[in-house]
Design an enzyme around this catalytic site. Structure first.
Site, PDB file in Angstrom:
ATOM      1  N   ASP A  22      -3.738  -2.037 -19.056  1.00  0.00           N
ATOM      2  CA  ASP A  22      -4.545  -1.390 -20.089  1.00  0.00           C
ATOM      3  C   ASP A  22      -3.673  -0.926 -21.252  1.00  0.00           C
ATOM      4  O   ASP A  22      -2.496  -0.602 -21.064  1.00  0.00           O
ATOM      5  CB  ASP A  22      -5.286  -0.191 -19.465  1.00  0.00           C
ATOM      6  CG  ASP A  22      -6.431   0.279 -20.351  1.00  0.00           C
ATOM      7  OD1 ASP A  22      -6.862  -0.479 -21.243  1.00  0.00           O
ATOM      8  OD2 ASP A  22      -6.902   1.418 -20.158  1.00  0.00           O
ATOM      9  N   ARG A  35      -6.489  -6.378 -32.523  1.00  0.00           N
ATOM     10  CA  ARG A  35      -6.461  -6.245 -31.064  1.00  0.00           C
ATOM     11  C   ARG A  35      -5.871  -7.483 -30.392  1.00  0.00           C
ATOM     12  O   ARG A  35      -5.180  -7.384 -29.378  1.00  0.00           O
ATOM     13  CB  ARG A  35      -7.872  -5.964 -30.522  1.00  0.00           C
ATOM     14  CG  ARG A  35      -8.444  -4.626 -30.980  1.00  0.00           C
ATOM     15  CD  ARG A  35      -9.860  -4.442 -30.464  1.00  0.00           C
ATOM     16  NE  ARG A  35      -9.917  -4.492 -29.020  1.00  0.00           N
ATOM     17  CZ  ARG A  35      -9.615  -3.477 -28.210  1.00  0.00           C
ATOM     18  NH1 ARG A  35      -9.239  -2.321 -28.718  1.00  0.00           N
ATOM     19  NH2 ARG A  35      -9.693  -3.611 -26.912  1.00  0.00           N
ATOM     20  N   HIS A  39      -3.202  -8.204 -27.126  1.00  0.00           N
ATOM     21  CA  HIS A  39      -3.378  -9.061 -25.952  1.00  0.00           C
ATOM     22  C   HIS A  39      -2.263 -10.112 -25.875  1.00  0.00           C
ATOM     23  O   HIS A  39      -1.760 -10.421 -24.794  1.00  0.00           O
ATOM     24  CB  HIS A  39      -4.747  -9.746 -25.989  1.00  0.00           C
ATOM     25  CG  HIS A  39      -5.906  -8.778 -25.933  1.00  0.00           C
ATOM     26  ND1 HIS A  39      -5.953  -7.718 -25.038  1.00  0.00           N
ATOM     27  CD2 HIS A  39      -7.053  -8.699 -26.656  1.00  0.00           C
ATOM     28  CE1 HIS A  39      -7.088  -7.049 -25.214  1.00  0.00           C
ATOM     29  NE2 HIS A  39      -7.761  -7.615 -26.199  1.00  0.00           N
ATOM     30  N   TRP A  71     -17.089  -9.147 -20.742  1.00  0.00           N
ATOM     31  CA  TRP A  71     -17.941 -10.098 -21.482  1.00  0.00           C
ATOM     32  C   TRP A  71     -18.721  -9.383 -22.582  1.00  0.00           C
ATOM     33  O   TRP A  71     -19.179 -10.000 -23.531  1.00  0.00           O
ATOM     34  CB  TRP A  71     -18.939 -10.786 -20.538  1.00  0.00           C
ATOM     35  CG  TRP A  71     -18.304 -11.709 -19.536  1.00  0.00           C
ATOM     36  CD1 TRP A  71     -18.246 -11.531 -18.188  1.00  0.00           C
ATOM     37  CD2 TRP A  71     -17.647 -12.962 -19.793  1.00  0.00           C
ATOM     38  NE1 TRP A  71     -17.598 -12.583 -17.581  1.00  0.00           N
ATOM     39  CE2 TRP A  71     -17.216 -13.479 -18.554  1.00  0.00           C
ATOM     40  CE3 TRP A  71     -17.372 -13.698 -20.956  1.00  0.00           C
ATOM     41  CZ2 TRP A  71     -16.529 -14.689 -18.434  1.00  0.00           C
ATOM     42  CZ3 TRP A  71     -16.687 -14.901 -20.834  1.00  0.00           C
ATOM     43  CH2 TRP A  71     -16.279 -15.385 -19.593  1.00  0.00           C
ATOM     44  N   ARG A  73     -17.586  -7.237 -24.669  1.00  0.00           N
ATOM     45  CA  ARG A  73     -16.778  -6.948 -25.869  1.00  0.00           C
ATOM     46  C   ARG A  73     -17.239  -7.832 -27.030  1.00  0.00           C
ATOM     47  O   ARG A  73     -17.921  -8.837 -26.808  1.00  0.00           O
ATOM     48  CB  ARG A  73     -15.297  -7.204 -25.559  1.00  0.00           C
ATOM     49  CG  ARG A  73     -14.754  -6.168 -24.612  1.00  0.00           C
ATOM     50  CD  ARG A  73     -13.254  -6.155 -24.585  1.00  0.00           C
ATOM     51  NE  ARG A  73     -12.808  -5.009 -23.785  1.00  0.00           N
ATOM     52  CZ  ARG A  73     -11.598  -4.489 -23.825  1.00  0.00           C
ATOM     53  NH1 ARG A  73     -10.683  -4.994 -24.609  1.00  0.00           N
ATOM     54  NH2 ARG A  73     -11.305  -3.456 -23.079  1.00  0.00           N
ATOM     55  N   LEU A 133       6.099 -16.195  -4.253  1.00  0.00           N
ATOM     56  CA  LEU A 133       5.276 -15.118  -4.826  1.00  0.00           C
ATOM     57  C   LEU A 133       3.884 -15.694  -5.088  1.00  0.00           C
ATOM     58  O   LEU A 133       3.763 -16.851  -5.488  1.00  0.00           O
ATOM     59  CB  LEU A 133       5.912 -14.649  -6.152  1.00  0.00           C
ATOM     60  CG  LEU A 133       5.089 -13.756  -7.077  1.00  0.00           C
ATOM     61  CD1 LEU A 133       4.823 -12.392  -6.425  1.00  0.00           C
ATOM     62  CD2 LEU A 133       5.826 -13.538  -8.402  1.00  0.00           C
ATOM     63  N   ARG A 185      -1.472   1.372 -13.035  1.00  0.00           N
ATOM     64  CA  ARG A 185      -2.352   1.333 -14.213  1.00  0.00           C
ATOM     65  C   ARG A 185      -1.549   1.779 -15.418  1.00  0.00           C
ATOM     66  O   ARG A 185      -0.978   2.883 -15.423  1.00  0.00           O
ATOM     67  CB  ARG A 185      -3.574   2.239 -14.027  1.00  0.00           C
ATOM     68  CG  ARG A 185      -4.454   2.179 -15.270  1.00  0.00           C
ATOM     69  CD  ARG A 185      -5.813   2.796 -15.140  1.00  0.00           C
ATOM     70  NE  ARG A 185      -6.561   2.470 -16.337  1.00  0.00           N
ATOM     71  CZ  ARG A 185      -7.836   2.155 -16.410  1.00  0.00           C
ATOM     72  NH1 ARG A 185      -8.567   2.156 -15.325  1.00  0.00           N
ATOM     73  NH2 ARG A 185      -8.400   1.862 -17.553  1.00  0.00           N
ATOM     74  N   ARG A 191      -8.556   6.089 -13.951  1.00  0.00           N
ATOM     75  CA  ARG A 191      -9.758   5.553 -13.308  1.00  0.00           C
ATOM     76  C   ARG A 191      -9.500   4.147 -12.766  1.00  0.00           C
ATOM     77  O   ARG A 191      -8.527   3.490 -13.137  1.00  0.00           O
ATOM     78  CB  ARG A 191     -10.952   5.553 -14.257  1.00  0.00           C
ATOM     79  CG  ARG A 191     -10.699   4.988 -15.617  1.00  0.00           C
ATOM     80  CD  ARG A 191     -11.973   4.957 -16.460  1.00  0.00           C
ATOM     81  NE  ARG A 191     -11.665   4.417 -17.757  1.00  0.00           N
ATOM     82  CZ  ARG A 191     -11.501   5.143 -18.865  1.00  0.00           C
ATOM     83  NH1 ARG A 191     -11.641   6.453 -18.827  1.00  0.00           N
ATOM     84  NH2 ARG A 191     -11.190   4.576 -20.009  1.00  0.00           N
ATOM     85  N   LEU A 192     -10.448   3.718 -11.886  1.00  0.00           N
ATOM     86  CA  LEU A 192     -10.279   2.416 -11.225  1.00  0.00           C
ATOM     87  C   LEU A 192     -10.930   1.278 -12.008  1.00  0.00           C
ATOM     88  O   LEU A 192     -10.614   0.105 -11.780  1.00  0.00           O
ATOM     89  CB  LEU A 192     -10.886   2.439  -9.816  1.00  0.00           C
ATOM     90  CG  LEU A 192     -10.160   3.272  -8.768  1.00  0.00           C
ATOM     91  CD1 LEU A 192     -10.874   3.158  -7.424  1.00  0.00           C
ATOM     92  CD2 LEU A 192      -8.708   2.818  -8.617  1.00  0.00           C
ATOM     93  N   SER A 193     -11.854   1.619 -12.901  1.00  0.00           N
ATOM     94  CA  SER A 193     -12.508   0.603 -13.738  1.00  0.00           C
ATOM     95  C   SER A 193     -13.040  -0.586 -12.928  1.00  0.00           C
ATOM     96  O   SER A 193     -12.856  -1.740 -13.325  1.00  0.00           O
ATOM     97  CB  SER A 193     -11.548   0.112 -14.828  1.00  0.00           C
ATOM     98  OG  SER A 193     -11.184   1.177 -15.662  1.00  0.00           O
ATOM     99  N   GLU A 204      -1.322   3.223  -2.748  1.00  0.00           N
ATOM    100  CA  GLU A 204      -0.706   4.267  -3.574  1.00  0.00           C
ATOM    101  C   GLU A 204      -1.063   3.965  -5.028  1.00  0.00           C
ATOM    102  O   GLU A 204      -1.157   2.797  -5.418  1.00  0.00           O
ATOM    103  CB  GLU A 204       0.813   4.240  -3.409  1.00  0.00           C
ATOM    104  CG  GLU A 204       1.288   4.585  -2.017  1.00  0.00           C
ATOM    105  CD  GLU A 204       0.989   6.036  -1.642  1.00  0.00           C
ATOM    106  OE1 GLU A 204       1.132   6.919  -2.499  1.00  0.00           O
ATOM    107  OE2 GLU A 204       0.599   6.272  -0.474  1.00  0.00           O
TER     108      GLU A 204
END
Ligand code: FPP
Length: 246
Positions: A22, A35, A39, A71, A73, A133, A185, A191-193, A204
């Protein structure tokens, strides 16, 4: 021999790290950029985090790249994010292969543009044997949708037996992934969004004010060091955990 519990010993490296990336918009605004630039810079952070995760032996990284709610946005931002994803898939396949990194995706992938679904399938297939990975992109992903989807799949099978936690988790998008150990985050929001609502039960949580486009190798190393200094209890007391470990 009595152990000295005042000196914290470093715990293991997390096996599965999940990230809410975020702060791209705020990063761009602070620099007077649009914006999209945020990104774009965020893609560089994602690549840096993947390389660092590989280097330090993290086995699974899951990135919240596009939520089911994203979607809504503005159309031009959605198009720009889809373009970034398209380019990432076109350009990163070989690099992932070279790094022995497997790509996976979770979410309602049927909502993605057709060509992106094809590119995604190609890179997933191309890297499926890589075993160092695993990077999972959460795309058009929503935690509530995932749970409802699992419930509907179970009901469609018409089983009459009671469902256990183990049964249930087999119907989630993440059925092939281990439980997340650490949620990171960026951007400072607490928040978990709607991210991995079922899976994060015992993870954790590490929140940093660093905005995602600024989050690079050293920030990941700091988050991992912080995780390693914690005591994970899974509902037990500290004494019980220490007895288990001794
Ligand atoms: C949240 O920042 C970020 C997103 C909605 C997109 C995250 C995607 C990327 C960084 C690209 C990575 C993609 C791949 C394929 C690895 P925000 O726009 O909500 O920021 P703000 O809260 O500051 O406005």
């Amino acid at each position: 021999m009595q152990k000295n519990h005042d000196i914290p010993s470093l715990g293991p490296i997390p096996r599965h790290v999940v990230i809410i990336m975020d702060g791209n918009g705020r990063w761009a605004r602070r620099k007077n950029l649009d914006r999209l630039s945020g990104h774009q810079e965020g893609i560089k952070s994602a690549k840096s985090v993947v390389r660092t995760a590989q280097e330090i032996g993290i086995e699974y990284v899951t990135l919240y790249a596009f939520s089911a709610q994203n979607w809504k946005r503005p159309g031009n931002e959605v198009l720009a994010l889809m373009n970034l994803l398209r380019n990432y898939l076109i350009n990163e396949g070989e690099e992932l292969l070279a790094q022995n990194t497997r790509l996976k995706a979770i979410g309602n992938l049927s909502n993605l543009p057709h060509d992106i679904r094809e590119l995604l399938s190609r890179v997933i297939k191309m890297t499926e044997k890589c075993d160092s990975l695993t990077i999972t992109l959460a795309l058009s992903y929503g935690g509530r949708e995932e749970i409802i989807n699992a419930v509907n799949s179970i009901m469609a099978e018409g089983k009459k037996k009671k469902v256990t936690e183990e049964d249930f988790q087999k119907y989630l998008y993440t059925s092939q992934l281990p439980e997340p150990d650490l949620l990171i985050r960026t951007g400072g929001e607490m928040r978990l969004s709607n991210f991995l609502l079922w899976q994060l039960a015992y993870a954790e949580i590490y929140v940093t004010k660093t905005l995602w486009p600024n989050f690079r190798r050293r920030h990941l190393l700091k988050a991992i060091a912080n995780y390693r200094s914690r005591e994970r209890r899974f509902g037990l007391t500290g004494e019980q955990i220490r007895e288990k470990g001794s």
